[in-house]
Design a protein around this motif. Structure first.
Motif, PDB file in Angstrom:
ATOM      1  N   GLY A   1     109.605  45.575  19.695  1.00 12.04           N
ATOM      2  CA  GLY A   1     109.528  44.253  20.292  1.00 12.04           C
ATOM      3  C   GLY A   1     110.508  43.264  19.713  1.00 12.04           C
ATOM      4  N   GLY A   2     111.409  43.719  18.854  1.00 11.83           N
ATOM      5  CA  GLY A   2     112.358  42.814  18.203  1.00 11.83           C
ATOM      6  C   GLY A   2     113.578  42.467  19.022  1.00 11.83           C
ATOM      7  N   GLY A   3     113.816  43.224  20.125  1.00 11.18           N
ATOM      8  CA  GLY A   3     114.953  42.909  20.983  1.00 11.18           C
ATOM      9  C   GLY A   3     116.042  43.957  21.039  1.00 11.18           C
ATOM     10  N   LYS A   4     115.766  45.171  20.544  1.00 13.56           N
ATOM     11  CA  LYS A   4     116.783  46.217  20.548  1.00 13.56           C
ATOM     12  C   LYS A   4     117.161  46.634  21.974  1.00 13.56           C
ATOM     13  CE  LYS A   4     114.428  49.171  18.058  1.00 13.56           C
ATOM     14  NZ  LYS A   4     113.178  48.366  17.930  1.00 13.56           N
ATOM     15  N   THR A   5     116.154  46.922  22.790  1.00 14.89           N
ATOM     16  CA  THR A   5     116.402  47.330  24.175  1.00 14.89           C
ATOM     17  C   THR A   5     117.052  46.207  24.964  1.00 14.89           C
ATOM     18  OG1 THR A   5     114.617  48.970  24.238  1.00 14.89           O
ATOM     19  CG2 THR A   5     115.293  48.025  26.339  1.00 14.89           C
TER      20      THR A   5
ATOM     21  N   VAL B   1     120.516  39.803  15.726  1.00 14.74           N
ATOM     22  CA  VAL B   1     121.027  40.791  14.786  1.00 14.74           C
ATOM     23  C   VAL B   1     120.942  40.179  13.396  1.00 14.74           C
ATOM     24  CG1 VAL B   1     122.971  42.247  14.127  1.00 14.74           C
ATOM     25  CG2 VAL B   1     122.576  41.737  16.547  1.00 14.74           C
ATOM     26  N   VAL B   2     119.946  40.603  12.646  1.00 16.30           N
ATOM     27  CA  VAL B   2     119.698  40.040  11.321  1.00 16.30           C
ATOM     28  C   VAL B   2     120.776  40.449  10.332  1.00 16.30           C
ATOM     29  CG1 VAL B   2     118.058  39.939   9.404  1.00 16.30           C
ATOM     30  CG2 VAL B   2     117.227  40.017  11.768  1.00 16.30           C
ATOM     31  N   ALA B   3     121.229  41.704  10.446  1.00 18.38           N
ATOM     32  CA  ALA B   3     122.252  42.210   9.531  1.00 18.38           C
ATOM     33  C   ALA B   3     122.969  43.387  10.184  1.00 18.38           C
ATOM     34  CB  ALA B   3     121.631  42.629   8.211  1.00 18.38           C
ATOM     35  N   SER B   4     124.225  43.589   9.818  1.00 15.73           N
ATOM     36  CA  SER B   4     125.014  44.705  10.325  1.00 15.73           C
ATOM     37  C   SER B   4     125.967  45.168   9.240  1.00 15.73           C
ATOM     38  CB  SER B   4     125.815  44.280  11.570  1.00 15.73           C
ATOM     39  OG  SER B   4     126.667  45.322  12.002  1.00 15.73           O
ATOM     40  N   GLY B   5     126.068  46.502   9.081  1.00  9.85           N
ATOM     41  CA  GLY B   5     126.948  47.023   8.049  1.00  9.85           C
ATOM     42  C   GLY B   5     126.772  48.523   7.888  1.00  9.85           C
ATOM     43  N   LEU B   6     127.090  49.047   6.724  1.00  5.16           N
ATOM     44  CA  LEU B   6     126.915  50.465   6.453  1.00  5.16           C
ATOM     45  C   LEU B   6     125.426  50.811   6.444  1.00  5.16           C
ATOM     46  CD1 LEU B   6     129.523  50.955   3.574  1.00  5.16           C
ATOM     47  CD2 LEU B   6     129.768  51.594   5.990  1.00  5.16           C
ATOM     48  N   PRO B   7     125.057  51.983   6.942  1.00  4.74           N
ATOM     49  CA  PRO B   7     123.633  52.349   7.004  1.00  4.74           C
ATOM     50  C   PRO B   7     122.891  52.209   5.679  1.00  4.74           C
ATOM     51  CG  PRO B   7     124.910  53.868   8.321  1.00  4.74           C
ATOM     52  CD  PRO B   7     125.904  52.994   7.615  1.00  4.74           C
ATOM     53  N   ALA B   8     123.496  52.652   4.586  1.00  5.83           N
ATOM     54  CA  ALA B   8     122.820  52.584   3.291  1.00  5.83           C
ATOM     55  C   ALA B   8     122.507  51.144   2.916  1.00  5.83           C
ATOM     56  CB  ALA B   8     123.677  53.236   2.211  1.00  5.83           C
TER      57      ALA B   8
ATOM     58  N   THR C   1     113.106  34.295  22.978  1.00  2.00           N
ATOM     59  CA  THR C   1     114.504  33.875  23.005  1.00  2.00           C
ATOM     60  C   THR C   1     115.321  34.830  22.158  1.00  2.00           C
ATOM     61  OG1 THR C   1     113.953  31.535  23.313  1.00  2.00           O
ATOM     62  CG2 THR C   1     116.135  32.036  22.461  1.00  2.00           C
ATOM     63  N   ALA C   2     116.424  35.304  22.711  1.00  2.27           N
ATOM     64  CA  ALA C   2     117.320  36.201  21.993  1.00  2.27           C
ATOM     65  C   ALA C   2     118.678  35.524  21.830  1.00  2.27           C
ATOM     66  CB  ALA C   2     117.473  37.522  22.751  1.00  2.27           C
ATOM     67  N   ASP C   3     119.285  35.744  20.686  1.00  3.56           N
ATOM     68  CA  ASP C   3     120.591  35.159  20.407  1.00  3.56           C
ATOM     69  C   ASP C   3     121.379  36.171  19.577  1.00  3.56           C
ATOM     70  OD1 ASP C   3     122.765  33.550  19.996  1.00  3.56           O
ATOM     71  OD2 ASP C   3     121.610  31.792  19.387  1.00  3.56           O
ATOM     72  N   TYR C   4     122.266  36.941  20.249  1.00  5.22           N
ATOM     73  CA  TYR C   4     122.919  38.070  19.610  1.00  5.22           C
ATOM     74  C   TYR C   4     124.371  37.776  19.229  1.00  5.22           C
ATOM     75  CZ  TYR C   4     119.080  40.728  21.776  1.00  5.22           C
ATOM     76  OH  TYR C   4     117.856  41.191  22.162  1.00  5.22           O
TER      77      TYR C   4
ATOM     78  N   CYS D   1     127.024  53.436  16.305  1.00  3.52           N
ATOM     79  CA  CYS D   1     126.273  52.321  15.740  1.00  3.52           C
ATOM     80  C   CYS D   1     124.801  52.494  16.054  1.00  3.52           C
ATOM     81  CB  CYS D   1     126.785  50.986  16.299  1.00  3.52           C
ATOM     82  SG  CYS D   1     125.890  49.527  15.685  1.00  3.52           S
ATOM     83  N   ALA D   2     123.975  52.592  15.020  1.00  6.91           N
ATOM     84  CA  ALA D   2     122.531  52.717  15.187  1.00  6.91           C
ATOM     85  C   ALA D   2     121.905  51.328  15.197  1.00  6.91           C
ATOM     86  CB  ALA D   2     121.936  53.553  14.055  1.00  6.91           C
ATOM     87  N   ILE D   3     121.090  51.064  16.215  1.00  4.42           N
ATOM     88  CA  ILE D   3     120.391  49.787  16.334  1.00  4.42           C
ATOM     89  C   ILE D   3     118.942  50.020  15.928  1.00  4.42           C
ATOM     90  CG2 ILE D   3     119.850  47.857  17.847  1.00  4.42           C
ATOM     91  CD1 ILE D   3     122.830  48.336  17.573  1.00  4.42           C
ATOM     92  N   VAL D   4     118.532  49.404  14.835  1.00  6.31           N
ATOM     93  CA  VAL D   4     117.191  49.635  14.289  1.00  6.31           C
ATOM     94  C   VAL D   4     116.446  48.308  14.154  1.00  6.31           C
ATOM     95  CG1 VAL D   4     118.037  51.652  13.043  1.00  6.31           C
ATOM     96  CG2 VAL D   4     117.929  49.445  11.869  1.00  6.31           C
ATOM     97  N   GLY D   5     115.144  48.408  13.894  1.00  8.59           N
ATOM     98  CA  GLY D   5     114.338  47.205  13.738  1.00  8.59           C
ATOM     99  C   GLY D   5     112.948  47.403  14.301  1.00  8.59           C
ATOM    100  N   PRO D   6     112.083  46.420  14.149  1.00  5.88           N
ATOM    101  CA  PRO D   6     110.687  46.549  14.576  1.00  5.88           C
ATOM    102  C   PRO D   6     110.556  46.606  16.089  1.00  5.88           C
ATOM    103  CG  PRO D   6     111.157  44.292  13.934  1.00  5.88           C
ATOM    104  CD  PRO D   6     112.356  45.100  13.547  1.00  5.88           C
TER     105      PRO D   6
END
Length: 232
Positions: A35-39, A208-215, A15-18, A28-33
Protein backbone atom coordinates in the motif's frame (compact mmCIF):
# COMPACT_ATOMS: atom_id res chain seq x y z
CA UNK A 1 17.87 7.26 -18.51
CA UNK A 2 14.44 7.15 -16.90
CA UNK A 3 13.88 10.43 -15.07
CA UNK A 4 10.98 11.02 -12.68
CA UNK A 5 11.01 14.40 -10.99
CA UNK A 6 8.33 15.71 -8.64
CA UNK A 7 5.53 13.68 -10.29
CA UNK A 8 2.46 14.24 -8.13
CA UNK A 9 -0.78 12.27 -8.15
CA UNK A 10 -3.66 13.11 -5.87
CA UNK A 11 -6.70 11.08 -4.76
CA UNK A 12 -9.15 11.81 -1.94
CA UNK A 13 -7.38 9.39 0.42
CA UNK A 14 -3.83 9.21 -0.97
CA UNK A 15 -1.19 11.51 -2.43
CA UNK A 16 1.91 10.33 -4.27
CA UNK A 17 4.93 12.44 -5.11
CA UNK A 18 7.69 10.53 -6.93
CA UNK A 19 11.26 11.40 -7.85
CA UNK A 20 13.62 8.72 -9.18
CA UNK A 21 16.38 8.30 -11.78
CA UNK A 22 17.28 4.93 -13.32
CA UNK A 23 20.17 4.45 -15.74
CA UNK A 24 19.64 2.52 -18.98
CA UNK A 25 20.38 -1.20 -18.73
CA UNK A 26 19.66 -1.24 -15.00
CA UNK A 27 17.68 -3.80 -13.01
CA UNK A 28 15.99 -1.65 -10.39
CA UNK A 29 14.07 -3.36 -7.58
CA UNK A 30 11.17 -1.37 -6.13
CA UNK A 31 10.56 -2.40 -2.52
CA UNK A 32 8.56 -1.15 0.44
CA UNK A 33 5.44 -1.82 2.51
CA UNK A 34 2.15 -2.95 1.00
CA UNK A 35 0.00 0.00 0.00
CA UNK A 36 3.01 2.32 -0.10
CA UNK A 37 2.68 3.20 -3.78
CA UNK A 38 4.95 0.75 -5.61
CA UNK A 39 2.32 -0.36 -8.14
CA UNK A 40 1.11 3.20 -8.62
CA UNK A 41 4.65 4.20 -9.56
CA UNK A 42 4.81 1.56 -12.31
CA UNK A 43 1.31 2.44 -13.53
CA UNK A 44 2.35 6.07 -13.83
CA UNK A 45 5.40 5.17 -15.89
CA UNK A 46 3.28 2.90 -18.11
CA UNK A 47 0.63 5.59 -18.63
CA UNK A 48 -2.26 4.13 -16.63
CA UNK A 49 -2.03 6.98 -14.12
CA UNK A 50 -1.36 10.61 -15.08
CA UNK A 51 0.61 12.92 -12.78
CA UNK A 52 -0.85 16.36 -12.14
CA UNK A 53 2.62 17.88 -12.35
CA UNK A 54 6.29 16.98 -12.66
CA UNK A 55 8.70 15.56 -15.20
CA UNK A 56 8.58 12.02 -16.63
CA UNK A 57 11.07 11.26 -19.40
CA UNK A 58 12.88 8.30 -20.91
CA UNK A 59 15.99 8.97 -22.99
CA UNK A 60 14.95 12.61 -23.05
CA UNK A 61 11.46 11.91 -24.42
CA UNK A 62 8.52 13.32 -22.46
CA UNK A 63 6.25 10.36 -21.68
CA UNK A 64 3.33 12.29 -20.22
CA UNK A 65 1.54 13.10 -23.52
CA UNK A 66 1.90 9.52 -24.79
CA UNK A 67 -0.77 6.83 -24.50
CA UNK A 68 0.24 3.54 -22.85
CA UNK A 69 0.55 1.87 -26.26
CA UNK A 70 2.81 4.63 -27.57
CA UNK A 71 5.21 4.54 -24.64
CA UNK A 72 8.53 2.66 -24.79
CA UNK A 73 7.26 0.39 -22.01
CA UNK A 74 5.95 -3.11 -21.58
CA UNK A 75 4.36 -4.14 -18.29
CA UNK A 76 3.75 -7.54 -16.71
CA UNK A 77 0.97 -7.48 -14.12
CA UNK A 78 0.56 -9.66 -11.04
CA UNK A 79 -2.24 -11.62 -12.74
CA UNK A 80 -0.31 -12.06 -16.02
CA UNK A 81 -3.14 -10.55 -18.14
CA UNK A 82 -3.10 -13.58 -20.46
CA UNK A 83 -5.92 -14.49 -22.84
CA UNK A 84 -7.29 -17.91 -21.83
CA UNK A 85 -8.70 -18.74 -25.29
CA UNK A 86 -5.34 -18.25 -27.00
CA UNK A 87 -2.41 -20.66 -27.06
CA UNK A 88 0.90 -19.84 -25.45
CA UNK A 89 2.41 -18.97 -28.84
CA UNK A 90 -0.51 -16.68 -29.63
CA UNK A 91 -0.31 -14.94 -26.26
CA UNK A 92 3.38 -14.27 -26.81
CA UNK A 93 2.72 -13.14 -30.39
CA UNK A 94 0.47 -10.37 -29.08
CA UNK A 95 3.68 -8.63 -28.04
CA UNK A 96 4.39 -8.15 -31.74
CA UNK A 97 0.98 -7.76 -33.39
CA UNK A 98 -2.52 -7.58 -31.95
CA UNK A 99 -3.84 -9.10 -35.18
CA UNK A 100 -1.64 -12.21 -34.71
CA UNK A 101 -0.86 -12.04 -38.43
CA UNK A 102 2.87 -12.61 -38.27
CA UNK A 103 5.48 -12.76 -40.97
CA UNK A 104 7.73 -15.80 -41.23
CA UNK A 105 10.50 -13.80 -39.57
CA UNK A 106 8.20 -12.83 -36.70
CA UNK A 107 7.09 -16.43 -36.18
CA UNK A 108 10.74 -17.39 -35.87
CA UNK A 109 11.22 -14.63 -33.32
CA UNK A 110 8.28 -15.94 -31.28
CA UNK A 111 9.74 -19.46 -31.33
CA UNK A 112 13.19 -18.19 -30.32
CA UNK A 113 11.78 -16.12 -27.46
CA UNK A 114 9.72 -19.02 -26.14
CA UNK A 115 12.78 -21.23 -26.25
CA UNK A 116 14.72 -18.60 -24.29
CA UNK A 117 12.17 -18.79 -21.45
CA UNK A 118 11.86 -22.58 -21.59
CA UNK A 119 8.47 -22.84 -23.32
CA UNK A 120 9.50 -24.03 -26.78
CA UNK A 121 7.58 -27.31 -26.43
CA UNK A 122 4.44 -25.77 -24.96
CA UNK A 123 3.40 -23.34 -27.66
CA UNK A 124 0.18 -25.24 -28.40
CA UNK A 125 -1.10 -25.16 -24.82
CA UNK A 126 -3.52 -22.62 -23.41
CA UNK A 127 -2.88 -20.79 -20.10
CA UNK A 128 -5.34 -23.01 -18.21
CA UNK A 129 -3.30 -26.05 -19.17
CA UNK A 130 -0.06 -24.63 -17.78
CA UNK A 131 1.46 -24.20 -14.32
CA UNK A 132 1.81 -20.87 -12.55
CA UNK A 133 5.50 -20.71 -13.37
CA UNK A 134 4.85 -21.46 -17.04
CA UNK A 135 2.24 -18.70 -17.21
CA UNK A 136 4.74 -16.32 -15.65
CA UNK A 137 7.27 -17.23 -18.34
CA UNK A 138 4.65 -16.69 -21.02
CA UNK A 139 3.86 -13.19 -19.76
CA UNK A 140 7.55 -12.40 -19.52
CA UNK A 141 8.16 -13.66 -23.06
CA UNK A 142 5.40 -11.40 -24.38
CA UNK A 143 6.98 -8.40 -22.66
CA UNK A 144 10.44 -9.21 -23.99
CA UNK A 145 9.34 -9.82 -27.56
CA UNK A 146 7.77 -6.36 -27.74
CA UNK A 147 11.28 -4.92 -28.06
CA UNK A 148 10.30 -2.08 -25.75
CA UNK A 149 13.42 -0.76 -23.98
CA UNK A 150 11.71 -0.30 -20.60
CA UNK A 151 10.06 -3.32 -18.93
CA UNK A 152 7.94 -2.96 -15.81
CA UNK A 153 7.28 -6.02 -13.65
CA UNK A 154 4.59 -5.60 -10.98
CA UNK A 155 5.10 -8.38 -8.41
CA UNK A 156 5.06 -10.91 -11.25
CA UNK A 157 6.37 -13.83 -9.18
CA UNK A 158 4.61 -13.29 -5.84
CA UNK A 159 2.39 -16.38 -6.19
CA UNK A 160 5.30 -18.76 -6.80
CA UNK A 161 7.20 -20.77 -4.22
CA UNK A 162 10.62 -19.36 -3.22
CA UNK A 163 12.76 -21.67 -5.38
CA UNK A 164 10.72 -21.04 -8.52
CA UNK A 165 10.56 -17.33 -7.73
CA UNK A 166 14.34 -17.23 -7.60
CA UNK A 167 14.57 -19.09 -10.92
CA UNK A 168 12.32 -16.48 -12.53
CA UNK A 169 14.37 -13.61 -11.12
CA UNK A 170 17.52 -15.21 -12.53
CA UNK A 171 15.77 -15.53 -15.89
CA UNK A 172 14.86 -11.83 -15.83
CA UNK A 173 18.48 -10.96 -15.09
CA UNK A 174 19.76 -13.20 -17.89
CA UNK A 175 17.36 -11.69 -20.41
CA UNK A 176 18.20 -8.08 -19.56
CA UNK A 177 21.93 -8.84 -19.87
CA UNK A 178 21.42 -10.35 -23.32
CA UNK A 179 19.71 -7.27 -24.81
CA UNK A 180 19.57 -3.52 -24.13
CA UNK A 181 16.66 -3.24 -21.73
CA UNK A 182 15.93 -1.43 -18.47
CA UNK A 183 13.81 -3.27 -15.88
CA UNK A 184 11.90 -1.95 -12.89
CA UNK A 185 10.46 -4.71 -10.72
CA UNK A 186 8.31 -4.40 -7.61
CA UNK A 187 9.01 -7.17 -5.13
CA UNK A 188 8.02 -7.97 -1.52
CA UNK A 189 11.13 -10.09 -0.90
CA UNK A 190 14.11 -7.77 -1.59
CA UNK A 191 16.67 -10.27 -0.33
CA UNK A 192 15.87 -12.50 -3.32
CA UNK A 193 17.01 -9.86 -5.80
CA UNK A 194 19.61 -7.93 -3.80
CA UNK A 195 22.58 -9.76 -5.34
CA UNK A 196 21.35 -9.14 -8.91
CA UNK A 197 19.81 -5.68 -8.86
CA UNK A 198 21.98 -2.70 -9.74
CA UNK A 199 19.67 -0.32 -7.88
CA UNK A 200 16.98 -0.53 -5.24
CA UNK A 201 14.33 2.07 -4.46
CA UNK A 202 12.36 2.04 -1.21
CA UNK A 203 8.82 3.36 -1.72
CA UNK A 204 6.49 4.21 1.14
CA UNK A 205 3.69 6.70 1.74
CA UNK A 206 3.54 7.51 -1.96
CA UNK A 207 7.14 8.60 -2.41
CA UNK A 208 10.61 7.24 -3.07
CA UNK A 209 12.10 7.41 0.40
CA UNK A 210 15.56 6.27 -0.68
CA UNK A 211 17.34 4.93 -3.77
CA UNK A 212 20.79 3.42 -4.14
CA UNK A 213 22.73 0.17 -3.96
CA UNK A 214 20.65 -2.75 -2.62
CA UNK A 215 22.89 -3.32 0.41
CA UNK A 216 22.55 0.32 1.43
CA UNK A 217 18.78 0.39 1.02
CA UNK A 218 18.14 -2.87 2.88
CA UNK A 219 20.17 -1.68 5.88
CA UNK A 220 18.73 1.82 5.97
CA UNK A 221 16.62 3.16 8.86
CA UNK A 222 13.56 3.60 6.60
CA UNK A 223 13.20 -0.20 6.37
CA UNK A 224 12.68 -0.51 10.12
CA UNK A 225 10.38 2.49 10.35
CA UNK A 226 8.00 0.94 7.82
CA UNK A 227 7.92 -2.63 9.13
CA UNK A 228 4.37 -3.72 10.12
CA UNK A 229 5.38 -4.47 13.70
CA UNK A 230 6.56 -0.88 14.14
CA UNK A 231 3.12 0.55 13.41
CA UNK A 232 1.57 2.58 16.21
Amino acid sequence: MLTIKDCRLVWPDFTADYSLSVENGTLCAIVGPSGGGKTTLLHMIAGFETPDSGELTFDGQDLRPLSPAARPTSIVFQDHNLFPHLTASENVSLGLRASLRLTAEERTLVADTMEAVGLHRLGHRKPGEMSGGQRQRMALARALISRKPLILLDEPFSSLDPSLRRDMILLVDDMRRSRPVTILMTIHTPDEVADLADQMAFVADGRVVASGLPAEIMQGPWVYRHRPESAG
